[in-house]
Design a protein around this motif. Sequence first.
Motif, PDB file in Angstrom:
ATOM      1  N   VAL A 280       0.845  -1.208   0.000  1.00  0.00           N
ATOM      2  CA  VAL A 280       0.000   0.000   0.000  1.00  0.00           C
ATOM      3  C   VAL A 280       0.872   1.246   0.000  1.00  0.00           C
ATOM      4  O   VAL A 280       0.625   2.213  -0.738  1.00  0.00           O
ATOM      5  CB  VAL A 280      -0.948   0.007   1.222  1.00  0.00           C
ATOM      6  N   GLU A 281       1.923   1.224   0.816  1.00  0.00           N
ATOM      7  CA  GLU A 281       2.779   2.416   0.908  1.00  0.00           C
ATOM      8  C   GLU A 281       3.491   2.689  -0.416  1.00  0.00           C
ATOM      9  O   GLU A 281       3.566   3.840  -0.858  1.00  0.00           O
ATOM     10  CB  GLU A 281       3.806   2.227   2.033  1.00  0.00           C
ATOM     11  N   ALA A 282       3.982   1.626  -1.053  1.00  0.00           N
ATOM     12  CA  ALA A 282       4.652   1.801  -2.357  1.00  0.00           C
ATOM     13  C   ALA A 282       3.658   2.335  -3.380  1.00  0.00           C
ATOM     14  O   ALA A 282       3.985   3.221  -4.187  1.00  0.00           O
ATOM     15  CB  ALA A 282       5.250   0.476  -2.819  1.00  0.00           C
ATOM     16  N   ALA A 283       2.442   1.813  -3.350  1.00  0.00           N
ATOM     17  CA  ALA A 283       1.418   2.287  -4.290  1.00  0.00           C
ATOM     18  C   ALA A 283       1.093   3.751  -4.027  1.00  0.00           C
ATOM     19  O   ALA A 283       0.931   4.547  -4.954  1.00  0.00           O
ATOM     20  CB  ALA A 283       0.157   1.425  -4.148  1.00  0.00           C
ATOM     21  N   ALA A 284       1.005   4.119  -2.742  1.00  0.00           N
ATOM     22  CA  ALA A 284       0.683   5.508  -2.383  1.00  0.00           C
ATOM     23  C   ALA A 284       1.805   6.448  -2.821  1.00  0.00           C
ATOM     24  O   ALA A 284       1.562   7.523  -3.357  1.00  0.00           O
ATOM     25  CB  ALA A 284       0.455   5.622  -0.881  1.00  0.00           C
ATOM     26  N   LYS A 285       3.040   6.020  -2.618  1.00  0.00           N
ATOM     27  CA  LYS A 285       4.188   6.871  -3.011  1.00  0.00           C
ATOM     28  C   LYS A 285       4.244   7.019  -4.525  1.00  0.00           C
ATOM     29  O   LYS A 285       4.509   8.109  -5.043  1.00  0.00           O
ATOM     30  CB  LYS A 285       5.486   6.261  -2.485  1.00  0.00           C
ATOM     31  N   ALA A 286       3.976   5.904  -5.243  1.00  0.00           N
ATOM     32  CA  ALA A 286       3.994   5.971  -6.708  1.00  0.00           C
ATOM     33  C   ALA A 286       2.895   6.906  -7.209  1.00  0.00           C
ATOM     34  O   ALA A 286       3.060   7.609  -8.202  1.00  0.00           O
ATOM     35  CB  ALA A 286       3.806   4.574  -7.294  1.00  0.00           C
ATOM     36  N   PHE A 287       1.786   6.932  -6.507  1.00  0.00           N
ATOM     37  CA  PHE A 287       0.669   7.797  -6.900  1.00  0.00           C
ATOM     38  C   PHE A 287       1.031   9.261  -6.714  1.00  0.00           C
ATOM     39  O   PHE A 287       0.662  10.123  -7.506  1.00  0.00           O
ATOM     40  CB  PHE A 287      -0.564   7.418  -6.079  1.00  0.00           C
ATOM     41  N   GLY A 288       1.786   9.548  -5.607  1.00  0.00           N
ATOM     42  CA  GLY A 288       2.435  10.844  -5.483  1.00  0.00           C
ATOM     43  C   GLY A 288       1.581  12.029  -5.093  1.00  0.00           C
ATOM     44  O   GLY A 288       1.879  13.142  -5.476  1.00  0.00           O
ATOM     45  N   GLN A 289       0.503  11.834  -4.341  1.00  0.00           N
ATOM     46  CA  GLN A 289      -0.263  13.003  -3.895  1.00  0.00           C
ATOM     47  C   GLN A 289      -0.255  13.172  -2.386  1.00  0.00           C
ATOM     48  O   GLN A 289      -1.190  13.726  -1.824  1.00  0.00           O
ATOM     49  CB  GLN A 289      -1.699  12.922  -4.402  1.00  0.00           C
ATOM     50  N   GLY A 290       0.762  12.680  -1.727  1.00  0.00           N
ATOM     51  CA  GLY A 290       0.867  12.878  -0.275  1.00  0.00           C
ATOM     52  C   GLY A 290       0.213  11.747   0.480  1.00  0.00           C
ATOM     53  O   GLY A 290      -0.960  11.446   0.285  1.00  0.00           O
ATOM     54  N   SER A 291       1.004  11.097   1.330  1.00  0.00           N
ATOM     55  CA  SER A 291       0.441  10.006   2.124  1.00  0.00           C
ATOM     56  C   SER A 291       1.121   9.997   3.478  1.00  0.00           C
ATOM     57  O   SER A 291       2.130  10.659   3.689  1.00  0.00           O
ATOM     58  CB  SER A 291       0.672   8.666   1.411  1.00  0.00           C
ATOM     59  N   ARG A 292       0.529   9.292   4.398  1.00  0.00           N
ATOM     60  CA  ARG A 292       1.150   9.106   5.707  1.00  0.00           C
ATOM     61  C   ARG A 292       0.698   7.761   6.251  1.00  0.00           C
ATOM     62  O   ARG A 292      -0.376   7.269   5.927  1.00  0.00           O
ATOM     63  CB  ARG A 292       0.749  10.224   6.677  1.00  0.00           C
ATOM     64  N   ARG A 293       1.545   7.169   7.091  1.00  0.00           N
ATOM     65  CA  ARG A 293       1.113   5.966   7.807  1.00  0.00           C
ATOM     66  C   ARG A 293       0.159   6.386   8.908  1.00  0.00           C
ATOM     67  O   ARG A 293       0.306   7.464   9.494  1.00  0.00           O
ATOM     68  CB  ARG A 293       2.321   5.252   8.399  1.00  0.00           C
ATOM     69  N   MET A 294      -0.813   5.576   9.203  1.00  0.00           N
ATOM     70  CA  MET A 294      -1.738   5.921  10.282  1.00  0.00           C
ATOM     71  C   MET A 294      -2.383   4.683  10.884  1.00  0.00           C
ATOM     72  O   MET A 294      -2.252   3.573  10.374  1.00  0.00           O
ATOM     73  CB  MET A 294      -2.776   6.930   9.799  1.00  0.00           C
ATOM     74  N   VAL A 295      -3.080   4.934  11.987  1.00  0.00           N
ATOM     75  CA  VAL A 295      -3.772   3.881  12.719  1.00  0.00           C
ATOM     76  C   VAL A 295      -5.262   4.178  12.631  1.00  0.00           C
ATOM     77  O   VAL A 295      -5.669   5.324  12.778  1.00  0.00           O
ATOM     78  CB  VAL A 295      -3.312   3.887  14.184  1.00  0.00           C
ATOM     79  N   SER A 296      -6.058   3.159  12.372  1.00  0.00           N
ATOM     80  CA  SER A 296      -7.502   3.376  12.318  1.00  0.00           C
ATOM     81  C   SER A 296      -8.075   3.523  13.718  1.00  0.00           C
ATOM     82  O   SER A 296      -7.830   2.688  14.585  1.00  0.00           O
ATOM     83  CB  SER A 296      -8.193   2.206  11.613  1.00  0.00           C
ATOM     84  N   GLY A 297      -8.841   4.576  13.908  1.00  0.00           N
ATOM     85  CA  GLY A 297      -9.516   4.761  15.189  1.00  0.00           C
ATOM     86  C   GLY A 297     -10.799   3.954  15.271  1.00  0.00           C
ATOM     87  O   GLY A 297     -11.278   3.644  16.357  1.00  0.00           O
ATOM     88  N   ALA A 298     -11.377   3.609  14.123  1.00  0.00           N
ATOM     89  CA  ALA A 298     -12.629   2.849  14.073  1.00  0.00           C
ATOM     90  C   ALA A 298     -12.336   1.396  13.753  1.00  0.00           C
ATOM     91  O   ALA A 298     -11.280   1.070  13.216  1.00  0.00           O
ATOM     92  CB  ALA A 298     -13.538   3.448  12.996  1.00  0.00           C
ATOM     93  N   GLY A 299     -13.266   0.516  14.066  1.00  0.00           N
ATOM     94  CA  GLY A 299     -13.144  -0.893  13.708  1.00  0.00           C
ATOM     95  C   GLY A 299     -13.557  -1.103  12.252  1.00  0.00           C
ATOM     96  O   GLY A 299     -14.317  -0.312  11.696  1.00  0.00           O
TER      97      GLY A 299
END
Length: 416
Positions: free
Chosen positions: A342-361
């Motif tokens: 997912v991170e590689a795909a997000a970086k390749a897409f190139g519009q800003g990403s960050r790792r995060m934790v879901s607050g919801a189930g």
Amino acid sequence: MAAPTTHNLAVDGRRLWETIHETATFGGTPKGGVRRLTLTDEDRQVRDWFRSACEALGCTVTIDDMGNMFARRSGRRDDVAPIAFGSHLDTQPTGGKFDGVLGVLAGLEVLRTLHDAGYETSAPLELVNWTNEEGSRFAPAMLASGVFAGAIAKETALAQTDREGATFGAELDRIGYRGEEPCGVRAFSSFFELHIEQGPILEDEDKMIGVVEAVQGIRWYELTLVGQDAHSGATPMRLRRDALVGAARVVAAVDRIGRARPDCVGTVGLMEVKPNSRNVSPGEVFLTVDFRSPDDAKVAAMESDLIAAVAEITSDLGLEGAPVRIWDQPATIFDAECVAAVEAAAKAFGQGSRRMVSGAGHDAAYVARVAPTAMIFVPCKGGISHNEAESSTLEQCAAGAQVLLDAVLRYDRKFG
Ligand SMILES: [Zn+2]
């Protein structure tokens, strides 16, 4: 044919957007939201639609005995378990157009894009519509993915009743979606779930993609503080045992405990004051506490702090009561390889990403117990969800679908 290691496939954001609005008519509300409670006629309509849309792409649709739907697209290899992705098509009573729906319909857009391009993956692909994620008609939430993962007994799930007394099992039969396959026998090589964030972080930081690496651990408590009802005019302050004063201190303590460590939250969201009369110093207060953190040790530490704080407050004010833990859901840490895809795909897409934790189930939290799993978040306006005003843009939905497609194809490389 040599296995492709790169691709230049692009999802059709406009087609995805139109599909989201097309399915929003099944249970559409005058305020632009969706009311599509699980196993209702509206749910059956969207399921029928979903099945035909998948079959039109040559997929085989299987339904298990919890009503979960799996649309399979063959790959070059039948000897490996499918790469699965999806979410849920049921909604809250006054839900929006995106919660869950985006994950399923973006998955459909992924299949449509591959179909149009004639692209063959190595592993088979499976698009999943999980039954009853929301839990508003039949408790608890994520019921069918819970059965799939072995966390909830099927008999218990099928016997759940709605407010009118209809059982989950009978309603599955009524809408014709109790399949033959026993829930949980199906294996995935991995599972990816795209979902709206349902919180404000991505929008606040102007990021397009959340690379979700975990779902927080949760513990819930109930606390009844008991003092003594007393006349507000006739009882001197030094002789009072005011449960509401104690509750106020507990609220402040929970807030302090939540702020004391990074990545922790603490909330008192419900309180009942007795007798709730303006000229009585209250003798009893019931309240709830919700602690969450991606780190189970921190949740445990918050619990110790709460027990100590309540003991001090009750002793100080002459009250009785101690917190009772009523729910303990450990944190889910997603699979490193899926998160990396997912991170590689997000970086390749190139519009800003960050790792995060879901607050919801999410369904993905249960699926993670039986298959390598990760999630993708996209922003939603103001972080608002479970609301008819829930809103994401065409660009945000398309970005999520593109990252989903790319993550799936990246993961597929391991199969050759
Ligand atoms: Zn959802």
